[in-house]
Design an enzyme around this catalytic site. Structure first.
Site, PDB file in Angstrom:
ATOM      1  N   GLY A  18       0.823  -1.220   0.000  1.00  0.00           N
ATOM      2  CA  GLY A  18       0.000   0.000   0.000  1.00  0.00           C
ATOM      3  C   GLY A  18       0.848   1.258   0.000  1.00  0.00           C
ATOM      4  N   GLY A  21      -0.416   4.600  -1.527  1.00  0.00           N
ATOM      5  CA  GLY A  21      -1.595   5.235  -0.928  1.00  0.00           C
ATOM      6  C   GLY A  21      -1.210   6.434  -0.069  1.00  0.00           C
ATOM      7  CE1 TYR A 145     -10.926   0.465   6.070  1.00  0.00           C
ATOM      8  CE2 TYR A 145     -11.755   1.502   8.078  1.00  0.00           C
ATOM      9  CZ  TYR A 145     -10.725   1.262   7.193  1.00  0.00           C
ATOM     10  OH  TYR A 145      -9.481   1.801   7.428  1.00  0.00           O
ATOM     11  CE  LYS A 149      -7.429  -1.880   8.202  1.00  0.00           C
ATOM     12  NZ  LYS A 149      -6.271  -2.078   7.302  1.00  0.00           N
ATOM     13  N   PRO A 172      -4.729   4.605  13.927  1.00  0.00           N
ATOM     14  CG  PRO A 172      -3.714   4.800  11.848  1.00  0.00           C
ATOM     15  CD  PRO A 172      -4.428   3.821  12.729  1.00  0.00           C
ATOM     16  CG  ASN A 174     -11.577  10.685  11.614  1.00  0.00           C
ATOM     17  OD1 ASN A 174     -11.729   9.943  12.579  1.00  0.00           O
ATOM     18  ND2 ASN A 174     -12.489  10.833  10.675  1.00  0.00           N
ATOM     19  NE  ARG A 218     -15.943  11.399  12.672  1.00  0.00           N
ATOM     20  CZ  ARG A 218     -17.177  11.314  13.180  1.00  0.00           C
ATOM     21  NH1 ARG A 218     -17.441  11.772  14.392  1.00  0.00           N
ATOM     22  NH2 ARG A 218     -18.145  10.748  12.476  1.00  0.00           N
TER      23      ARG A 218
HETATM   24  N1  LIG Z   1      -7.205   7.086   5.647  1.00  0.00           N
HETATM   25  C1  LIG Z   1      -7.522   7.078   6.950  1.00  0.00           C
HETATM   26  O1  LIG Z   1      -8.070   8.056   7.508  1.00  0.00           O
HETATM   27  C2  LIG Z   1      -7.197   5.870   7.782  1.00  0.00           C
HETATM   28  C3  LIG Z   1      -6.562   4.746   7.258  1.00  0.00           C
HETATM   29  N2  LIG Z   1      -6.249   3.674   8.065  1.00  0.00           N
HETATM   30  C4  LIG Z   1      -5.540   2.501   7.536  1.00  0.00           C
HETATM   31  O2  LIG Z   1      -4.259   2.954   7.084  1.00  0.00           O
HETATM   32  C5  LIG Z   1      -3.830   2.157   5.990  1.00  0.00           C
HETATM   33  C6  LIG Z   1      -3.482   3.038   4.818  1.00  0.00           C
HETATM   34  O3  LIG Z   1      -4.664   3.713   4.392  1.00  0.00           O
HETATM   35  P1  LIG Z   1      -4.613   4.813   3.245  1.00  0.00           P
HETATM   36  O4  LIG Z   1      -3.195   5.130   2.942  1.00  0.00           O
HETATM   37  O5  LIG Z   1      -5.562   5.871   3.615  1.00  0.00           O
HETATM   38  O6  LIG Z   1      -5.238   4.012   2.005  1.00  0.00           O
HETATM   39  P2  LIG Z   1      -5.260   4.425   0.465  1.00  0.00           P
HETATM   40  O7  LIG Z   1      -6.613   4.081  -0.046  1.00  0.00           O
HETATM   41  O8  LIG Z   1      -4.750   5.783   0.250  1.00  0.00           O
HETATM   42  O9  LIG Z   1      -4.186   3.440  -0.190  1.00  0.00           O
HETATM   43  C7  LIG Z   1      -4.454   2.081  -0.295  1.00  0.00           C
HETATM   44  C8  LIG Z   1      -3.201   1.359  -0.743  1.00  0.00           C
HETATM   45  O10 LIG Z   1      -3.472  -0.047  -0.734  1.00  0.00           O
HETATM   46  C9  LIG Z   1      -3.159  -0.589  -2.000  1.00  0.00           C
HETATM   47  N3  LIG Z   1      -4.075  -1.677  -2.299  1.00  0.00           N
HETATM   48  C10 LIG Z   1      -5.436  -1.608  -2.360  1.00  0.00           C
HETATM   49  N4  LIG Z   1      -5.951  -2.802  -2.695  1.00  0.00           N
HETATM   50  C11 LIG Z   1      -4.886  -3.642  -2.857  1.00  0.00           C
HETATM   51  C12 LIG Z   1      -4.751  -5.001  -3.226  1.00  0.00           C
HETATM   52  N5  LIG Z   1      -5.828  -5.758  -3.508  1.00  0.00           N
HETATM   53  N6  LIG Z   1      -3.517  -5.536  -3.299  1.00  0.00           N
HETATM   54  C13 LIG Z   1      -2.418  -4.781  -3.023  1.00  0.00           C
HETATM   55  N7  LIG Z   1      -2.468  -3.491  -2.675  1.00  0.00           N
HETATM   56  C14 LIG Z   1      -3.696  -2.927  -2.593  1.00  0.00           C
HETATM   57  C15 LIG Z   1      -3.297   0.559  -2.993  1.00  0.00           C
HETATM   58  O11 LIG Z   1      -2.510   0.288  -4.152  1.00  0.00           O
HETATM   59  P3  LIG Z   1      -2.812   1.050  -5.561  1.00  0.00           P
HETATM   60  O12 LIG Z   1      -2.219   2.427  -5.423  1.00  0.00           O
HETATM   61  O13 LIG Z   1      -2.089   0.242  -6.571  1.00  0.00           O
HETATM   62  O14 LIG Z   1      -4.291   1.054  -5.725  1.00  0.00           O
HETATM   63  C16 LIG Z   1      -2.753   1.713  -2.164  1.00  0.00           C
HETATM   64  O15 LIG Z   1      -1.334   1.718  -2.207  1.00  0.00           O
HETATM   65  C17 LIG Z   1      -4.964   1.172   5.711  1.00  0.00           C
HETATM   66  O16 LIG Z   1      -4.652  -0.042   6.330  1.00  0.00           O
HETATM   67  C18 LIG Z   1      -6.175   1.814   6.350  1.00  0.00           C
HETATM   68  O17 LIG Z   1      -7.112   0.835   6.720  1.00  0.00           O
HETATM   69  C19 LIG Z   1      -6.519   3.718   9.397  1.00  0.00           C
HETATM   70  C20 LIG Z   1      -7.139   4.796   9.958  1.00  0.00           C
HETATM   71  C21 LIG Z   1      -7.546   5.951   9.208  1.00  0.00           C
HETATM   72  C1  LIG Z   2     -11.523   7.308   9.156  1.00  0.00           C
HETATM   73  C2  LIG Z   2     -12.965   6.840   9.134  1.00  0.00           C
HETATM   74  O1  LIG Z   2     -13.734   7.592   8.197  1.00  0.00           O
HETATM   75  C3  LIG Z   2     -15.117   7.329   8.117  1.00  0.00           C
HETATM   76  O2  LIG Z   2     -15.725   7.760   9.259  1.00  0.00           O
HETATM   77  P1  LIG Z   2     -15.885   9.262   9.675  1.00  0.00           P
HETATM   78  O3  LIG Z   2     -15.113   9.474  10.918  1.00  0.00           O
HETATM   79  O4  LIG Z   2     -17.323   9.591   9.746  1.00  0.00           O
HETATM   80  O5  LIG Z   2     -15.114  10.097   8.544  1.00  0.00           O
HETATM   81  P2  LIG Z   2     -15.493  11.051   7.337  1.00  0.00           P
HETATM   82  O6  LIG Z   2     -14.251  11.790   7.070  1.00  0.00           O
HETATM   83  O7  LIG Z   2     -16.095  10.356   6.189  1.00  0.00           O
HETATM   84  O8  LIG Z   2     -16.620  12.028   7.942  1.00  0.00           O
HETATM   85  C4  LIG Z   2     -16.412  12.771   9.115  1.00  0.00           C
HETATM   86  C5  LIG Z   2     -17.602  13.677   9.385  1.00  0.00           C
HETATM   87  O9  LIG Z   2     -17.572  14.725   8.408  1.00  0.00           O
HETATM   88  C6  LIG Z   2     -18.876  14.908   7.859  1.00  0.00           C
HETATM   89  N1  LIG Z   2     -18.775  15.459   6.512  1.00  0.00           N
HETATM   90  C7  LIG Z   2     -19.201  16.702   6.146  1.00  0.00           C
HETATM   91  N2  LIG Z   2     -19.043  16.872   4.846  1.00  0.00           N
HETATM   92  C8  LIG Z   2     -18.443  15.725   4.372  1.00  0.00           C
HETATM   93  C9  LIG Z   2     -18.042  15.339   3.082  1.00  0.00           C
HETATM   94  O10 LIG Z   2     -18.186  16.055   2.075  1.00  0.00           O
HETATM   95  N3  LIG Z   2     -17.472  14.104   2.977  1.00  0.00           N
HETATM   96  C10 LIG Z   2     -17.294  13.262   4.048  1.00  0.00           C
HETATM   97  N4  LIG Z   2     -16.695  12.050   3.871  1.00  0.00           N
HETATM   98  N5  LIG Z   2     -17.720  13.619   5.292  1.00  0.00           N
HETATM   99  C11 LIG Z   2     -18.276  14.830   5.436  1.00  0.00           C
HETATM  100  C12 LIG Z   2     -19.485  13.528   7.923  1.00  0.00           C
HETATM  101  O11 LIG Z   2     -20.888  13.615   7.878  1.00  0.00           O
HETATM  102  C13 LIG Z   2     -18.963  13.036   9.270  1.00  0.00           C
HETATM  103  O12 LIG Z   2     -19.796  13.488  10.303  1.00  0.00           O
HETATM  104  C14 LIG Z   2     -15.485   5.906   7.975  1.00  0.00           C
HETATM  105  O13 LIG Z   2     -15.628   5.635   6.637  1.00  0.00           O
HETATM  106  C15 LIG Z   2     -14.559   4.958   8.678  1.00  0.00           C
HETATM  107  O14 LIG Z   2     -14.594   3.727   8.043  1.00  0.00           O
HETATM  108  C16 LIG Z   2     -13.120   5.437   8.721  1.00  0.00           C
HETATM  109  O15 LIG Z   2     -12.177   4.796   8.328  1.00  0.00           O
END
Ligand SMILES: NC(=O)C1=CN([C@@H]2O[C@H](COP(=O)(O)OP(=O)(O)OC[C@H]3O[C@@H](n4cnc5c(N)ncnc54)[C@H](OP(=O)(O)O)[C@@H]3O)[C@@H](O)[C@H]2O)C=CC1
Ligand SMILES: C[C@H]1O[C@H](OP(=O)(O)OP(=O)(O)OC[C@H]2O[C@@H](n3cnc4c(=O)[nH]c(N)nc43)[C@H](O)[C@@H]2O)[C@@H](O)[C@@H](O)C1=O
Length: 325
Positions: A18, A21, A145, A149, A172, A174, A218
């Site tokens: 990943g 990402g 999800y 996880k 982590p 948000n 958040r």
């Molecule tokens: N974003 C957030 O707010 C939060 C994220 N996390 C966790 O942190 C970690 C990183 O998340 P984040 O960086 O946001 O995710 P992203 O969606 O930005 O990136 C996902 C990554 O996973 C790779 N990937 C997806 N599917 C596959 C697959 N089938 N095989 C191999 N690689 C794959 C993607 O590769 P490619 O680029 O090729 O698609 C990409 O590199 C995750 O484990 C997530 O659950 C935890 C808390 C909050």
């Molecule tokens: C990290 C976490 O992220 C998700 O949970 P979440 O904490 O609700 O995060 P969110 O960023 O999507 O929203 C935070 C708040 O913000 C408000 N909000 C306003 N306007 C927009 C808007 O335009 N987009 C989004 N997405 N939210 C919005 C929204 O209504 C909410 O009250 C899960 O998917 C969970 O699976 C997870 O991984």
């Protein structure tokens, strides 16, 4: 002593799944600096589809490793989670189970696995400490999800017991920052709001519409801060007891909207679409365990937002630097 430490760190070979990402792009440069570029292998789904057991085995065959940082996941905001709960459940279940199974059998030195703060029970009381993890079902909108996880904790304990796999589960809050996903149908709130203001200004729109009531709270954490803690866990932490990695701060969504509006100099109004989900009303993390380990996530929301907005604006027109839009 310092020389011994440096040699110890440089000797490890680290594979990051990943890596293309959001978190991966913050983490890889940190690891390369600390361990040397030649000791870090950064992978994406184009290298191996880790939902396929054969390709998981192939990755372990091809990539010798001491440490695996397994970031690969299917991640998204509340809108995407509500629309595709089965995909979130299925993909993340496979991405968790297959990698733990193979890592356990290969006897690598360490596996680092991030989980979501949304895996805590919907009824968890903020500030949410790690002891509340199993007190109930996660928030309904993202339960597919979150529950998938959350199995990372079960896997961490099970593979430690049966195979002696030393795995570490990080939680982590948000996350936001540069390299986030700005696609309308997938994004979390910070990238969604930045994009909405930017496009409203370009189009001269007098108002923007945000989701929900604006009342949820958040605990936002800069992704660079989360990434910066990971080398410490690689070196020093050998337990399946998860650790919250967040700022421990409280921001109402309405305040977030006002803060970004001000930073972007958007002159219009904010409307709230209450037909869209609020999700969990209050989700703030207790960071006592993190600070007891000598770690913290210090970047202020103002500073982190500034970096994120600058990166987004600089890359918007050409979707450059991998901007997902
Ligand atoms: N974003 C957030 O707010 C939060 C994220 N996390 C966790 O942190 C970690 C990183 O998340 P984040 O960086 O946001 O995710 P992203 O969606 O930005 O990136 C996902 C990554 O996973 C790779 N990937 C997806 N599917 C596959 C697959 N089938 N095989 C191999 N690689 C794959 C993607 O590769 P490619 O680029 O090729 O698609 C990409 O590199 C995750 O484990 C997530 O659950 C935890 C808390 C909050
Ligand atoms: C990290 C976490 O992220 C998700 O949970 P979440 O904490 O609700 O995060 P969110 O960023 O999507 O929203 C935070 C708040 O913000 C408000 N909000 C306003 N306007 C927009 C808007 O335009 N987009 C989004 N997405 N939210 C919005 C929204 O209504 C909410 O009250 C899960 O998917 C969970 O699976 C997870 O991984």
């Amino acid at each position: 002593m310092q020389i011994v430490e440096e040699i110890k760190m440089k000797k490890k070979h680290i594979v990051v799944t990943g890596s293309t990402g959001f978190l991966g792009r913050h983490l890889v440069p940190i690891l390369e600096k600390q361990y040397g570029r030649e000791n870090v292998t950064a992978l994406s789904s184009k290298d191996y589809d880790l939902m396929d057991p054969i390709q998981v085995k192939q990755m372990f065959n091809d990539c010798p490793m001491d440490v695996l940082v397994h970031l690969a996941a299917y991640s998204g905001g509340i809108g995407a989670n509500r629309k595709y709960p089965a995909d979130f459940y299925y993909r993340n279940t496979l991405l968790t189970a297959l990698v733990f199974e193979e890592a356990g059998k290969r006897k690598i030195t360490k596996l680092i696995y991030p989980m979501g703060g949304c895996s805590y029970p919907a009824k968890a009381i903020s500030p949410i400490d790690e002891e509340q993890m199993w007190l109930g079902y996660p928030q309904e909108e993202s339960a597919g999800y979150s529950a998938a996880k959350k199995m990372g904790i079960v896997a961490s304990r099970s593979y430690r017991t049966q195979y002696g796999l030393n795995s570490v589960v990080l939680i982590p809050g948000n996350m936001y920052g540069e390299y986030d996903n700005f696609r309308n149908d997938e994004s979390h709130v910070v990238p969604a709001m930045i994009r909405r203001y930017f496009e409203a200004m370009r189009g001269g729109a007098p108002e923007v519409i945000m989701w929900g009531t604006g009342n949820p709270q958040r605990d936002f954490v800069y992704a660079g801060d989360v990434a910066a803690t990971i080398p410490w866990f690689i070196e020093n932490y050998d337990s399946s007891e998860p650790v919250n990695i967040s700022s421990g701060t409280t921001t109402p969504i309405r305040v977030l909207a006002e803060t970004i509006k001000k930073q972007m100099n958007y002159p219009g109004d904010i409307l709230w679409d209450t037909s869209k989900p609020d999700g969990q009303m209050i989700k703030i993390f207790d960071v006592k365990r993190l600070t007891s380990l000598g770690l913290n996530c210090p970047t202020t929301l103002e500073e982190g937002l500034k970096r994120t907005i600058n990166w987004f604006v600089a890359n918007y027109d050409n979707a450059s630097d991998g901007l997902r839009i």
